[in-house]
Design an enzyme around this catalytic site. Structure first.
Site, mmCIF file in Angstrom:
data_model
loop_
_atom_site.group_PDB
_atom_site.id
_atom_site.type_symbol
_atom_site.label_atom_id
_atom_site.label_comp_id
_atom_site.label_asym_id
_atom_site.label_seq_id
_atom_site.Cartn_x
_atom_site.Cartn_y
_atom_site.Cartn_z
ATOM 1 N N LYS A 127 0.871 -1.283 -0.125
ATOM 2 C CA LYS A 127 -0.130 0.211 -0.028
ATOM 3 C C LYS A 127 1.046 1.295 0.038
ATOM 4 O O LYS A 127 0.490 2.145 -0.793
ATOM 5 C CB LYS A 127 -0.899 -0.020 1.310
ATOM 6 N N ASN A 128 1.776 1.299 1.058
ATOM 7 C CA ASN A 128 2.483 2.533 1.017
ATOM 8 C C ASN A 128 3.549 2.720 0.057
ATOM 9 O O ASN A 128 4.015 3.798 -0.145
ATOM 10 C CB ASN A 128 3.339 2.648 2.434
ATOM 11 N N CYS A 175 -5.203 13.595 12.519
ATOM 12 C CA CYS A 175 -5.731 12.355 12.415
ATOM 13 C C CYS A 175 -5.609 11.478 13.358
ATOM 14 O O CYS A 175 -5.297 11.840 14.463
ATOM 15 C CB CYS A 175 -5.049 11.812 11.126
ATOM 16 N N ARG A 182 -0.543 15.143 12.763
ATOM 17 C CA ARG A 182 0.453 14.880 11.855
ATOM 18 C C ARG A 182 0.881 15.958 10.926
ATOM 19 O O ARG A 182 0.141 15.957 9.956
ATOM 20 C CB ARG A 182 0.185 13.644 11.045
ATOM 21 N N LEU A 238 7.705 19.364 7.609
ATOM 22 C CA LEU A 238 8.948 18.940 7.077
ATOM 23 C C LEU A 238 8.713 18.896 5.491
ATOM 24 O O LEU A 238 9.735 19.031 4.687
ATOM 25 C CB LEU A 238 9.236 17.606 7.593
ATOM 26 N N ASP A 240 4.233 0.771 12.312
ATOM 27 C CA ASP A 240 3.019 0.081 11.486
ATOM 28 C C ASP A 240 2.800 -1.445 11.874
ATOM 29 O O ASP A 240 1.981 -2.068 11.415
ATOM 30 C CB ASP A 240 3.113 0.147 10.020
ATOM 31 N N ARG A 242 -8.563 -0.266 3.878
ATOM 32 C CA ARG A 242 -7.780 0.725 3.170
ATOM 33 C C ARG A 242 -6.309 0.036 2.991
ATOM 34 O O ARG A 242 -5.570 0.789 2.130
ATOM 35 C CB ARG A 242 -7.477 1.864 4.251
HETATM 36 C C1 UD1 Z 1 4.582 6.955 6.217
HETATM 37 C C2 UD1 Z 1 3.455 5.887 6.185
HETATM 38 C C3 UD1 Z 1 2.960 5.327 7.546
HETATM 39 C C4 UD1 Z 1 3.830 5.068 8.483
HETATM 40 C C5 UD1 Z 1 4.926 6.254 8.583
HETATM 41 C C6 UD1 Z 1 6.172 5.814 9.549
HETATM 42 C C7 UD1 Z 1 2.452 6.099 3.938
HETATM 43 C C8 UD1 Z 1 1.367 6.401 3.051
HETATM 44 N N1 UD1 Z 1 2.294 5.932 5.388
HETATM 45 O O1 UD1 Z 1 3.357 7.860 6.856
HETATM 46 O O2 UD1 Z 1 2.014 3.987 7.196
HETATM 47 O O3 UD1 Z 1 3.371 4.604 9.739
HETATM 48 O O4 UD1 Z 1 5.410 6.487 7.393
HETATM 49 O O5 UD1 Z 1 6.827 4.787 8.969
HETATM 50 O O6 UD1 Z 1 3.679 5.667 3.463
HETATM 51 N N2 UD1 Z 1 6.375 14.793 11.015
HETATM 52 C C9 UD1 Z 1 6.400 16.045 11.084
HETATM 53 N N3 UD1 Z 1 6.205 16.818 9.958
HETATM 54 C C10 UD1 Z 1 6.110 16.465 8.881
HETATM 55 C C11 UD1 Z 1 6.096 15.107 8.494
HETATM 56 C C12 UD1 Z 1 6.385 14.243 9.533
HETATM 57 O O7 UD1 Z 1 6.549 16.441 12.322
HETATM 58 O O8 UD1 Z 1 6.163 17.223 7.978
HETATM 59 C C13 UD1 Z 1 6.463 13.625 12.189
HETATM 60 C C14 UD1 Z 1 5.108 12.852 12.044
HETATM 61 O O9 UD1 Z 1 4.264 13.468 12.879
HETATM 62 C C15 UD1 Z 1 5.608 11.479 12.656
HETATM 63 C C16 UD1 Z 1 6.978 11.465 12.057
HETATM 64 O O10 UD1 Z 1 7.379 12.819 11.525
HETATM 65 O O11 UD1 Z 1 5.785 11.793 14.037
HETATM 66 C C17 UD1 Z 1 7.095 10.540 11.005
HETATM 67 O O12 UD1 Z 1 5.946 10.580 10.248
HETATM 68 P P1 UD1 Z 1 6.425 10.177 8.558
HETATM 69 O O13 UD1 Z 1 7.462 9.390 8.533
HETATM 70 O O14 UD1 Z 1 6.378 11.440 7.777
HETATM 71 O O15 UD1 Z 1 5.210 9.403 8.315
HETATM 72 P P2 UD1 Z 1 4.115 9.463 7.037
HETATM 73 O O16 UD1 Z 1 4.950 9.605 5.637
HETATM 74 O O17 UD1 Z 1 3.021 10.177 7.394
#
Ligand code: UD1
Length: 432
Positions: free
Chosen positions: A22-23, A123, A128, A132, A318, A410
């Site tokens: 999925k991801n 969410c 989230r 970044l 996950d 999903r």
């Molecule tokens: C992706 C995966 C999700 C998985 C996660 C961590 C997809 C569609 N989803 O989510 O299943 O659980 O990686 O392996 O691929 N953060 C910030 N600012 C940002 C972005 C992230 O503070 O702009 C923080 C988030 O709140 C979290 C951490 O960084 O605490 C990691 O999140 P991130 O790796 O970005 O997760 P996703 O890409 O949303």
């Protein structure tokens, strides 16, 4: 609304096919926006999120054609043609339901120098933010404007030529999978080179890089935390096969473990599952690579674990909920620490209703193994939490009904079919 009904206590055994990830799918699909030629994705899982992403691409003016596989086969082939884009906006209504929609931001700027994307808001697994994503895009030349809950990102015009980013260097203060994907997709068509430091190393990022390279991108340092990109003028079409879903595979490995069963998970890449498989072995589960994937056998008592989630190659957030379900039946106390997301223990009260003994304090959960779980009506608020309840239901005595099946749809392709194929008593029921 549909629910999943499980009559627990059956040992699972047999072969279970693993779908495309999925991801990975959710980052490969937006990559199609980077070219006016077709991108064909094979082994795309049949999931609500993939359909949702297809609709978003349609709204932007791309066509999505699904072909090939019979309804009884897993996966499918989709050809995405983004010949001419008619919109550069990901609206609130779509982003709100599917956070991964923000992954159109990078490719839209990369393609046409402009994107407008709704801010996702909160969410279920915590607040989230996308700061970044935005900082990384700014560092490679994007100009950002915030208004009315949306961010508009543009590539500045230089010497009368609009619409291309400069490229640049960015070091992530925290590892982010999505932000790494977004900046990569924006950087591949920049005028100059980019260097992304402290990049996420998840296998899904490697998959994205490989697909971008197949489309003509120039990327170095794949799979490391320093990714270098040399911008190219134009990407072209390609055919690419989505990697296997390591989280789906890990979830079914836990299903074998919690039922004292033996499953051969076919089509998986064992190399991508290091932390999950090591943790299973430490819990006393036998793990053997096979020609087609991996065999997981649980023929003794489960041992307790101490686990902390971390970016790849660490133990995946996950997988936390599924391991927690499994460890409710281990012989002793396990300690789980969630370091990636706040508020990712929403399965705990539901597992407790089935007889689990779990105490949460801040980011840490202590799971004291119990002799058995009992079935109950339960519901979860996110995808992996829902899977942990399915796992508990498979091992519990009596009947468990898991509500809000749309979470599972999903991320797990035809879950009840896959599980009943290996001996689970599980069905989807509709309450009208
Ligand atoms: C992706 C995966 C999700 C998985 C996660 C961590 C997809 C569609 N989803 O989510 O299943 O659980 O990686 O392996 O691929 N953060 C910030 N600012 C940002 C972005 C992230 O503070 O702009 C923080 C988030 O709140 C979290 C951490 O960084 O605490 C990691 O999140 P991130 O790796 O970005 O997760 P996703 O890409 O949303």
């Amino acid at each position: 609304m549909d629910r999943i009904l499980i009559r627990g206590g059956h040992r699972l055994a047999g072969r279970l096919p693993i779908s495309g990830a999925k991801n990975a799918a959710l980052t490969l699909m937006p990559a199609a926006l980077l070219t006016d030629e077709p991108l064909t994705l094979r082994n795309l899982p049949r999931l609500a999120d993939v359909d949702g992403f297809g609709h978003l691409l349609n709204q932007l003016g791309a066509s999505t054609a699904v072909e090939g596989t019979r309804p009884d086969e897993f996966g499918r082939v989709m050809t995405i043609r983004a010949g001419r884009l008619t919109s550069t906006e990901a609206p609130y209504d779509i982003v709100r339901k599917m956070r991964a929609s923000i992954l159109v931001l990078g490719p839209l700027i990369g393609r046409g120098g402009e994107a407008r994307v709704s801010l996702p808001g909160g969410c279920a697994i915590g607040n989230r933010p996308i700061d970044l994503h935005l900082k990384a895009l700014e560092a490679i030349g994007a100009e950002l404007e915030m208004a009315a809950g949306y961010v508009r990102a543009t590539a500045p015009t230089i010497n009368g030529q609009g619409g291309r980013l400069s490229g640049g260097r960015y070091r992530f203060p925290v590892v982010s999978v999505g932000a790494t994907e977004n900046v990569l997709m924006a950087a591949v068509t920049a005028r100059g080179g980019s260097c992304i430091e402290n990049a996420a190393r998840e296998p899904e990022i490697v998959d994205l890089c490989r697909c971008l390279i197949a489309m003509g991108a120039k990327i170095d340092g794949i799979g490391t935390d320093t990714i270098e990109v040399e911008g190219t003028d134009r990407l072209h079409g390609a055919t690419y096969s989505v990697m296997p879903d390591r989280i789906e595979a890990g979830s079914y490995a836990c299903a074998a473990a919690i039922t004292g069963g033996e499953l051969e998970l076919t089509g998986v890449s064992v190399d991508d599952m290091g932390a999950t498989l090591s943790a299973l072995e430490e819990a006393g589960v036998r793990v053997e690579p096979t020609r087609e994937g991996v065999r997981v056998t649980a023929d003794g008592p489960l041992r307790p674990l101490t686990l902390s989630t971390a970016p790849y190659p660490g133990f995946a957030t996950d997988m936390q909920a599924q391991f927690m379900a499994m460890l409710t039946l281990a012989q002793g106390a396990s300690v789980l620490t969630e370091t990636i997301f706040e508020n990712r223990y929403m399965h705990v009260p539901e597992l407790a209703r089935m007889g689990a003994d779990i105490t949460v304090s801040g980011r840490t959960a202590v799971v004291r193994g119990v002799a058995g779980l009992t079935g109950a009506p339960v519901m979860a608020t996110d995808l992996r939490a829902s899977m942990s309840l399915i796992l508990a239901g498979l091992a519990a005595t009596g009947e468990t009904s898991v509500a809000r099946v749309y979470h599972l749809d999903r991320g797990y392709e035809r879950l009840e079919e896959k599980l009943s194929g290996v001996g689970a008593d599980i069905e989807r029921v509709s309450d009208g």
